[in-house]
Design a protein around this motif. Structure first.
Motif, PDB file in Angstrom:
ATOM      1  N   SER A 135       1.050  -1.027  -0.183  1.00 13.57           N
ATOM      2  CA  SER A 135      -0.383   0.123   0.145  1.00 13.57           C
ATOM      3  C   SER A 135       0.359   1.476  -0.439  1.00 13.57           C
ATOM      4  O   SER A 135       0.561   2.714   0.207  1.00 13.57           O
ATOM      5  CB  SER A 135      -1.061   0.150   1.161  1.00 13.57           C
ATOM      6  N   THR A 162      -7.330  -2.440  -4.208  1.00 14.48           N
ATOM      7  CA  THR A 162      -8.841  -1.141  -5.396  1.00 14.48           C
ATOM      8  C   THR A 162      -9.582  -0.191  -4.727  1.00 14.48           C
ATOM      9  O   THR A 162      -9.512   0.229  -5.094  1.00 14.48           O
ATOM     10  CB  THR A 162      -9.747  -2.768  -5.561  1.00 14.48           C
ATOM     11  N   HIS A 163      -9.323  -0.594  -3.574  1.00  9.21           N
ATOM     12  CA  HIS A 163     -10.327   0.407  -2.766  1.00  9.21           C
ATOM     13  C   HIS A 163      -9.571   1.255  -1.614  1.00  9.21           C
ATOM     14  O   HIS A 163      -9.979   1.893  -0.741  1.00  9.21           O
ATOM     15  CB  HIS A 163     -11.753  -0.133  -1.700  1.00  9.21           C
ATOM     16  N   ASP A 164      -8.659   1.295  -2.006  1.00 11.14           N
ATOM     17  CA  ASP A 164      -7.876   2.007  -1.445  1.00 11.14           C
ATOM     18  C   ASP A 164      -7.293   3.081  -1.263  1.00 11.14           C
ATOM     19  O   ASP A 164      -7.274   3.733  -3.446  1.00 11.14           O
ATOM     20  CB  ASP A 164      -5.908   1.112  -1.324  1.00 11.14           C
ATOM     21  N   ASP A 165      -7.939   4.234  -0.914  1.00 13.29           N
ATOM     22  CA  ASP A 165      -8.461   5.440  -0.964  1.00 13.29           C
ATOM     23  C   ASP A 165      -7.487   6.528  -0.352  1.00 13.29           C
ATOM     24  O   ASP A 165      -7.565   7.941  -0.614  1.00 13.29           O
ATOM     25  CB  ASP A 165     -10.094   6.029  -1.303  1.00 13.29           C
ATOM     26  N   GLY A 192     -11.679  -5.062  -3.524  1.00 14.29           N
ATOM     27  CA  GLY A 192     -12.241  -5.448  -2.128  1.00 14.29           C
ATOM     28  C   GLY A 192     -10.903  -4.566  -1.248  1.00 14.29           C
ATOM     29  O   GLY A 192     -11.905  -3.810  -0.374  1.00 14.29           O
ATOM     30  N   THR A 194      -8.819  -2.223   1.252  1.00 10.92           N
ATOM     31  CA  THR A 194      -8.837  -0.632   0.747  1.00 10.92           C
ATOM     32  C   THR A 194      -7.478  -0.945   2.292  1.00 10.92           C
ATOM     33  O   THR A 194      -6.231  -0.738   1.640  1.00 10.92           O
ATOM     34  CB  THR A 194      -9.581  -0.200   2.155  1.00 10.92           C
ATOM     35  N   HIS A 195      -6.730   0.350   2.447  1.00 13.31           N
ATOM     36  CA  HIS A 195      -5.456   0.903   3.311  1.00 13.31           C
ATOM     37  C   HIS A 195      -5.315  -0.094   4.489  1.00 13.31           C
ATOM     38  O   HIS A 195      -5.216  -0.233   5.032  1.00 13.31           O
ATOM     39  CB  HIS A 195      -5.688   2.084   3.900  1.00 13.31           C
TER      40      HIS A 195
END
Length: 240
Positions: A135, A162-165, A192, A194-195
């Motif tokens: 990440s 894919t959902h790391d904002d 799916g 996240t971070h």
């Protein structure tokens, strides 16, 4: 550019006592923003036991109310300044040189720690055998060691969700372009996620580290092979 303090040698968690570290490869783990050395040290029990794990604490304290520690500032107009990332990497290298004479030293970092891990490879291409970037990203700009790194092409694993904002898209795009040109890159994008770090990602990291042990032994025999579905080479779609 910010002032980056030296690492605190008393704020390091080791998976083995000094007498048990001789002739073993060392894996230095670098936590993310707002965490501390205990954060990634919890992963040690899930990694190949041949490695001595050293979890180091970042040298900076983030502005209140953020908890924990940071490797470089991300606040303000100059947040994520590449010069600060380089200064943090230089401090890491100073600590490694003073703390171990292991023949094989690898790096594993999450988020900020992943960025510093890659920057350390760039600052000192011959010092580290490999890096795991979870990440994180490759810092923009050129460094004097980049040409030597591209020639040496050390193994690097890059995993992200894919959902790391959290990591800006421009830095992700830069990393997608930069890493394959400088490293022997493998990795995966996890649907799916996240971070954070997922079970499948940890399985892939364990396989990557197993192959690095085989590299250190001068043979691929005995390395744990990650199935193709669980590790994608850099030019393929999942890293883009």
């Amino acid at each position: 550019m910010s002032e980056i303090a030296p690492l605190d040698p008393s704020a390091v968690l080791w998976s083995a006592e000094p007498a048990e570290r001789s002739d073993r490869p060392v894996l230095v783990v670098l936590h993310g923003y707002g965490a501390d050395e205990a954060d990634l040290f919890a992963l040690a029990v899930h990694l190949p036991p041949e490695f001595v794990v050293a979890a180091v604490r970042a040298p900076l304290t983030p502005p209140f109310p953020a908890p924990g520690f940071s490797w470089y500032p991300i606040e303000g107009l100059n947040g994520r300044d590449s010069a600060d990332v380089t200064a943090a990497a230089e401090r890491l290298i100073e600590w490694v040189d003073a703390s171990t004479d292991a023949a094989t030293v690898g790096l594993l970092g999450f988020s900020q720690g992943g960025a510093v891990s890659l920057q350390a490879l760039r600052v000192s291409p011959e010092r580290f055998a490999f890096a795991v970037n979870l990440s994180g990203y490759a810092s923009p700009g050129e460094l004097p060691g980049d040409a030597a790194l591209a020639e040496r092409r050390p193994p690097v694993f890059w995993g992200r969700g894919t959902h790391d904002d959290v990591i800006p898209g421009a830095l992700v795009d830069h990393t997608i372009d930069w890493l394959p040109r400088h490293c022997d890159l493998s990795g995966r994008v996890y649907p799916g996620l996240t971070h954070g770090v997922s079970g499948p990602e940890l399985d892939d990291v364990r396989g990557f580290l197993g192959r690095r042990l085989a590299d250190a032994a001068g043979s691929s025999a005995g390395a744990e092979r990650v199935p193709p579905a669980e590790e994608e080479r850099a030019p393929q779609h999942p890293l883009g």
